[in-house]
Design an enzyme around this catalytic site. Structure first.
Site, PDB file in Angstrom:
ATOM      1  CG  ASP A   1       0.894  -1.745   7.759  1.00  0.00           C
ATOM      2  OD1 ASP A   1       1.812  -2.518   7.393  1.00  0.00           O
ATOM      3  OD2 ASP A   1       1.120  -0.575   8.097  1.00  0.00           O
TER       4      ASP A   1
ATOM      5  CG  HIS B   1       0.286   4.171   4.808  1.00  0.00           C
ATOM      6  ND1 HIS B   1      -0.474   3.494   5.734  1.00  0.00           N
ATOM      7  CD2 HIS B   1      -0.462   5.251   4.429  1.00  0.00           C
ATOM      8  CE1 HIS B   1      -1.639   4.121   5.907  1.00  0.00           C
ATOM      9  NE2 HIS B   1      -1.650   5.186   5.127  1.00  0.00           N
TER      10      HIS B   1
ATOM     11  CG  HIS C   1      -0.281   0.053   2.537  1.00  0.00           C
ATOM     12  ND1 HIS C   1       0.567  -0.933   2.992  1.00  0.00           N
ATOM     13  CD2 HIS C   1      -0.358   0.966   3.553  1.00  0.00           C
ATOM     14  CE1 HIS C   1       0.988  -0.641   4.212  1.00  0.00           C
ATOM     15  NE2 HIS C   1       0.457   0.515   4.566  1.00  0.00           N
TER      16      HIS C   1
ATOM     17  CG  HIS D   1      -3.907  -0.300   6.727  1.00  0.00           C
ATOM     18  ND1 HIS D   1      -3.785  -0.214   8.096  1.00  0.00           N
ATOM     19  CD2 HIS D   1      -2.892   0.454   6.212  1.00  0.00           C
ATOM     20  CE1 HIS D   1      -2.747   0.543   8.390  1.00  0.00           C
ATOM     21  NE2 HIS D   1      -2.191   0.973   7.270  1.00  0.00           N
TER      22      HIS D   1
ATOM     23  CG  ASP E   1       5.350   2.452   7.181  1.00  0.00           C
ATOM     24  OD1 ASP E   1       4.476   3.045   6.532  1.00  0.00           O
ATOM     25  OD2 ASP E   1       5.080   1.569   8.027  1.00  0.00           O
ATOM     26  CG  HIS E   2       4.464  -0.542   4.076  1.00  0.00           C
ATOM     27  ND1 HIS E   2       4.483  -1.875   4.403  1.00  0.00           N
ATOM     28  CD2 HIS E   2       4.015   0.106   5.191  1.00  0.00           C
ATOM     29  CE1 HIS E   2       4.051  -2.033   5.650  1.00  0.00           C
ATOM     30  NE2 HIS E   2       3.762  -0.849   6.140  1.00  0.00           N
TER      31      HIS E   2
ATOM     32  CG  HIS F   1       4.096  -2.883  10.711  1.00  0.00           C
ATOM     33  ND1 HIS F   1       3.193  -2.081  11.377  1.00  0.00           N
ATOM     34  CD2 HIS F   1       4.434  -2.218   9.590  1.00  0.00           C
ATOM     35  CE1 HIS F   1       2.987  -0.982  10.688  1.00  0.00           C
ATOM     36  NE2 HIS F   1       3.740  -1.035   9.594  1.00  0.00           N
TER      37      HIS F   1
END
Length: 304
Positions: free
Chosen positions: A213, A65, A63, A143, A67-68, A271
């Site tokens: 997530d 975000h 996705h 999520h 941090d990914h 995570h």
């Protein structure tokens, strides 16, 4: 070393810490490398873990975000400087392409290779990639924005020929392929030799599921049932259950409950929220429900 394993490059969450890097993993099936998520620091971890950049051809992003996916433009740029010429295929929800396209146009517009984006539907469980040895499926997750996990299933290998038996029955070389694929052998006099007498079964194919997530969701259980290795986010402990619900994340206990109900072989949690200095609390909570649990950490290589 096994021929199918998972390498953890990063297993932290959104807030940077000195303990963990943002999400990223490498799935290795023999000589093929598949990346899942690409947070900041991913390519440095690849260097530290001696992972060969030139064997990476497919990247799966869960996705949009940061941090990914914030490490993705840097990795793409590095691959160009290393002289890559073959296509790099990136999979992910539409939001990932919305982020990636203008960044590449600004910073990577003279690449010597092509970046191919393949949009996936994060709300469907579907086959999105397949080659001779593996199939990759999406796993719809729960999520704050469209998000999906990924399921890697090794294909069934052909049976092993028992050479003594095929020699005994004088099986022609031209029939060996059919025998490996399950055919019986009929001798010139019409005798049927069962395939089971001529072959040994191949090793059972293995599977790996990546679920990060996501809030607790029993809907994914049929999709991951019986996998050999499950990586499931465990951002919070039970004391922060309310916070996990607000942010659409899971607790370690919830991750273990998913593993238990899905009857997976092994669970790896990760995570982690930056609020935890010691992951033993999360590991203990998960093991109360699912004893065969590991706490993920950077640098780990886990056989599948």
């Amino acid at each position: 070393m096994t021929d199918f394993d998972m390498h953890i490059l990063g297993c932290g969450s959104a807030l940077p810490t000195t303990r963990h890097l943002p999400s990223s993993q490498i799935v290795r099936l023999r000589e093929k490398l598949f990346m899942i998520d690409c947070g900041e620091g991913t390519q440095l971890q690849m260097r530290r873990m001696h992972i060969r950049f030139n064997r990476l051809n497919h990247i799966f992003i869960t996705h949009a975000h940061g941090d990914h996916c914030f490490g993705l433009p840097g990795l793409i740029s590095t691959l160009g400087m290393l002289g890559r010429i073959g296509d790099l295929v990136v999979y992910g929800p539409r939001d990932v392409n919305d982020y990636l396209t203008p960044v590449l146009a600004q910073f990577c517009h003279h690449l010597p290779y092509k970046v191919v984006f393949r949009e996936v539907d994060p709300f469907k469980h579907a086959l999105i990639m397949e080659d001779r040895s593996i199939q990759v499926y999406t796993i719809p997750l729960k999520h704050r924005i469209p998000c999906c996990g990924y399921l890697f299933r090794e294909k069934q290998k052909e049976a092993h020929i028992i050479r003594e038996m095929t020699d005994f029955y004088q099986v022609p070389v031209r029939m060996m392929k059919d025998i490996k694929q399950g055919a019986d052998f009929v001798t010139p006099d019409g005798t049927v030799v069962p395939n089971a007498r001529l072959t040994r079964p191949a090793v059972r194919p293995k599977s790996f599921a990546y679920c990060s997530d996501t809030a607790y969701s029993e809907e994914i259980i049929p999709m991951i049932e019986g996998v050999d290795l499950l990586y499931h986010e465990a951002t919070f402990g039970e004391e922060d259950l309310a916070r996990s619900r607000e942010t659409y994340h899971s607790t370690a206990r919830q991750a273990a409950e998913i593993a238990r109900q899905a009857q997976v072989k092994k669970l790896v949690i990760g995570h982690y929220s930056a609020r935890y200095d010691d992951m033993s609390q999360l590991l203990s909570e998960a093991r109360e429900i699912f004893p065969d649990t590991l706490a993920g950490n950077e640098g780990m290589v886990i056989p599948i």
